[in-house]
Design a protein around this motif. Structure first.
Motif, short mmCIF file in Angstrom:
data_model
loop_
_atom_site.label_atom_id
_atom_site.label_comp_id
_atom_site.label_asym_id
_atom_site.label_seq_id
_atom_site.Cartn_x
_atom_site.Cartn_y
_atom_site.Cartn_z
N SER A 164 0.82 -1.21 0.00
CA SER A 164 0.00 0.00 0.00
C SER A 164 0.85 1.26 0.00
CB SER A 164 -0.95 0.01 1.22
OG SER A 164 -0.23 0.18 2.43
N LEU A 165 2.10 1.16 0.45
CA LEU A 165 2.98 2.33 0.49
C LEU A 165 3.39 2.79 -0.91
CD1 LEU A 165 5.35 1.40 3.47
CD2 LEU A 165 3.46 3.03 3.48
N LEU A 166 3.28 1.88 -1.91
CA LEU A 166 3.62 2.28 -3.28
C LEU A 166 2.74 3.43 -3.77
CD1 LEU A 166 4.13 -1.26 -4.84
CD2 LEU A 166 5.89 0.49 -4.54
N GLU A 167 1.51 3.47 -3.29
CA GLU A 167 0.60 4.55 -3.68
C GLU A 167 1.13 5.90 -3.21
OE1 GLU A 167 -2.86 6.20 -5.41
OE2 GLU A 167 -1.99 4.18 -5.56
N LYS A 168 1.80 5.90 -2.07
CA LYS A 168 2.30 7.16 -1.51
C LYS A 168 3.43 7.77 -2.34
CE LYS A 168 2.54 7.93 2.79
NZ LYS A 168 2.92 7.98 4.21
N VAL A 169 4.20 6.92 -3.04
CA VAL A 169 5.38 7.43 -3.76
C VAL A 169 5.20 7.38 -5.27
CG1 VAL A 169 6.89 6.78 -1.85
CG2 VAL A 169 6.51 5.15 -3.71
N LYS A 170 3.97 7.19 -5.73
CA LYS A 170 3.76 7.04 -7.18
C LYS A 170 4.04 8.33 -7.95
CE LYS A 170 -1.24 8.03 -7.28
NZ LYS A 170 -2.56 7.49 -7.66
N SER A 171 4.01 9.47 -7.28
CA SER A 171 4.26 10.74 -7.97
C SER A 171 5.75 11.04 -8.11
CB SER A 171 3.59 11.90 -7.22
OG SER A 171 4.16 12.07 -5.93
N LEU A 172 6.60 10.24 -7.48
CA LEU A 172 8.04 10.47 -7.53
C LEU A 172 8.69 9.63 -8.63
CD1 LEU A 172 7.23 10.98 -4.33
CD2 LEU A 172 9.70 11.05 -4.09
N GLN A 173 9.80 10.12 -9.15
CA GLN A 173 10.59 9.34 -10.09
C GLN A 173 11.46 8.38 -9.28
OE1 GLN A 173 13.16 11.60 -12.70
NE2 GLN A 173 14.13 9.76 -13.54
N VAL A 174 11.17 7.10 -9.39
CA VAL A 174 11.88 6.08 -8.60
C VAL A 174 12.63 5.16 -9.56
CG1 VAL A 174 11.67 4.21 -6.93
CG2 VAL A 174 10.12 6.18 -6.80
N VAL A 175 13.93 5.04 -9.38
CA VAL A 175 14.79 4.17 -10.18
C VAL A 175 15.26 3.03 -9.27
CG1 VAL A 175 16.90 4.01 -11.55
CG2 VAL A 175 15.53 6.13 -11.57
N ARG A 176 15.14 1.80 -9.76
CA ARG A 176 15.48 0.64 -8.94
C ARG A 176 16.59 -0.20 -9.57
NH1 ARG A 176 11.42 -0.02 -5.09
NH2 ARG A 176 9.53 1.17 -5.50
N THR A 177 17.49 -0.69 -8.73
CA THR A 177 18.52 -1.62 -9.18
C THR A 177 18.59 -2.78 -8.19
OG1 THR A 177 20.33 -0.58 -7.93
CG2 THR A 177 19.89 0.28 -10.13
N PRO A 178 18.97 -3.98 -8.65
CA PRO A 178 18.99 -5.14 -7.75
C PRO A 178 20.16 -5.08 -6.77
CG PRO A 178 19.81 -5.76 -9.91
CD PRO A 178 19.30 -4.34 -10.05
N SER A 179 19.99 -5.77 -5.66
CA SER A 179 21.07 -5.96 -4.69
C SER A 179 21.50 -7.41 -4.81
CB SER A 179 20.56 -5.65 -3.28
OG SER A 179 21.60 -5.76 -2.33
N PRO A 180 22.57 -7.69 -5.56
CA PRO A 180 22.90 -9.08 -5.94
C PRO A 180 23.14 -9.99 -4.74
CG PRO A 180 24.19 -7.48 -7.19
CD PRO A 180 23.51 -6.73 -6.09
N GLY A 181 22.49 -11.16 -4.80
CA GLY A 181 22.82 -12.23 -3.86
C GLY A 181 22.33 -12.05 -2.44
N THR A 182 21.46 -11.05 -2.19
CA THR A 182 21.08 -10.81 -0.80
C THR A 182 19.60 -11.04 -0.55
OG1 THR A 182 20.80 -8.44 -1.28
CG2 THR A 182 22.92 -9.14 -0.41
N ASP A 183 18.90 -11.68 -1.48
CA ASP A 183 17.53 -12.09 -1.18
C ASP A 183 17.54 -13.18 -0.11
OD1 ASP A 183 15.88 -10.49 -2.66
OD2 ASP A 183 16.15 -11.65 -4.50
N ALA A 184 16.41 -13.36 0.52
CA ALA A 184 16.31 -14.38 1.55
C ALA A 184 16.59 -15.76 0.97
CB ALA A 184 14.91 -14.36 2.17
#
Length: 422
Positions: free
Chosen positions: A52-72
């Motif tokens: 639900s927090l994604l709705e709060k930041v939808k107006s911002l320009q958000v760029v995402r990159t992976p964090s290699p090897g650190t998933d659960a």
């Protein structure tokens, strides 16, 4: 003014860590700042999700990159096949500050690309985690005119529990490496922010290269929009004390529950109308404390809720519970405090000497008891219960006291500080 806003924790990741970054980035956007958020694209093993927090930041320009090897680690794959990942996480924890270190490999190149394409005045990094300061230090080498902002939600070397749990030799090695990393990276930061005076004083005392005029305090605050459509308080048939969130390391509900049990023995009417509501993701130690509580019929434990629902529970509660451990957490002014203040209900704060305690006392919004004073906790619960029974359970903060912690007011102060560096 253009800011590259680096933050490891950001929606859909939930819980406490992303809240400061969400509030600040949204408020800066509303105030006209050109902001690009750089964050991670995978869960990094973080179990507290709040889409639900994604709705709060939808107006911002958000760029995402992976964090290699650190998933659960996957429950669907044999553990033996995941040994390399496990070793990588352990190695990063000891040698490279934290297991999020691998994010630097993708974050740096994406940040470099963003800066090359368009002028950036400031690169902001929110901590913890502390390891992304390696990316900001490298960016500073390639773009020396850019000002680097370090926002310390917690102290690096006094982060509660980080060097006190597990193997003593591993903790000692980890501390030595973290101290070395901090010394190397701190010199590449131009502007410092933190959430409380004690953290500021710690860094000024540890590093003479940091000048007092470089280090500023911006409290966590609250976002007014979060209280839209959350209802209002109405006295019910139950005297409810609510806790929302998690108990950090070295912090637990144990003493509160012991104090509550003593209060029930002294006033058995609490057996009839008392209620404790614990909402969040809890450690094994917390669960053990819940299980040992002698009045299980008075205790409700529920899983984490979306932020909006958690705030609604705060608003309709008779009393909201705040717990700050006496072991290393007296530096922190948690964002939960400002949520509780804005929700307008009395606060029962188990807090040692420190800035959080001072703010609550100045706000006139609750009772503060030392977290280790079980008798004091009992007396505070009984007083709040008497006030509830006589319809005298209310707060009366000084005019304008709570409003000063509105995220927009804090963001204006943030912008005023940055403008000195342009």
């Amino acid at each position: 003014m253009r800011i590259l806003f680096m933050t490891y924790f950001y929606p859909p990741l939930g819980g406490i860590p992303p809240q400061r970054s969400i509030r600040l980035s949204r408020a800066l956007k509303r105030l006209g700042v050109d902001i690009v958020v750089l964050t991670t694209s995978n869960r990094q093993g973080w179990t507290d999700l709040d889409p639900s927090l994604l709705e709060k930041v939808k107006s911002l320009q958000v760029v995402r990159t992976p964090s290699p090897g650190t998933d659960a680690l996957s429950k669907k794959r044999p553990l033996l096949t995941q040994v390399p990942k496990l070793l990588l996480i352990k190695l990063m924890n000891v040698l490279f500050m934290d297991y999020m270190f691998a994010w630097n490999f993708t974050a740096f190149f994406k940040a470099f690309s963003i800066i090359r394409k368009s002028k950036v005045d400031f690169v902001y990094n929110s901590t913890p985690p502390f390891s992304p300061f390696l990316t900001t230090a490298l960016l500073k080498l390639f773009f020396p005119k850019i000002k680097v902002i370090g926002d310390f939600r917690d102290s690096f070397l006094k982060y509660p529990g980080i060097f006190e749990t597990g193997n003593r030799l591993k903790n000692r090695l980890r501390y030595l490496f973290c101290r070395l990393w901090e010394r190397l990276l701190i010199r590449h930061i131009d502007i410092f922010f933190t959430v409380s005076p004690p953290i500021r004083e710690e860094y000024l005392n540890r590093y003479t290269l940091i000048k007092p005029g470089q280090f500023h305090i911006i409290y966590n605050g609250y976002d007014e929009e979060d209280w839209a459509d959350t209802g209002s308080y109405k006295r019910g048939d139950k005297f409810r004390i609510t806790y929302t969130g998690t108990f950090p390391l070295l912090c637990s509900p144990e003493n509160f529950l012991k104090g509550y049990a003593l209060a029930v023995k002294e006033n058995e009417r609490l057996k009839e109308v008392g209620e404790i509501l614990m909402v969040g993701s809890f450690k094994r130690k917390d669960q053990a404390d819940f299980n040992s509580f002698p009045y299980p019929e008075l205790l409700r434990v529920e899983p984490p809720k979306p932020l909006k629902e958690a705030i609604r529970l705060q608003v309709i509660s008779d009393v909201n519970l705040l717990v700050i451990s006496s072991a290393g957490k007296n530096q922190v002014v948690t964002g939960k405090l400002f949520e509780y203040m804005r929700s307008g209900r009395p606060i029962l704060a188990l807090a040692p000497e420190g800035p959080a305690r001072e703010i609550i006392l100045k706000s006139r919004m609750g009772i503060v008891v030392d977290p280790d004073d079980i008798q004091g906790i009992k007396e505070a619960i009984l007083k709040l219960f008497r006030d509830w029974e006589t319809d005298a359970l209310y707060v009366n903060p000084p005019e304008g006291f709570v409003e000063q912690f509105n995220s927009c007011a804090l963001a204006k102060k943030f912008i005023e500080i940055l403008e000195r560096y342009l």
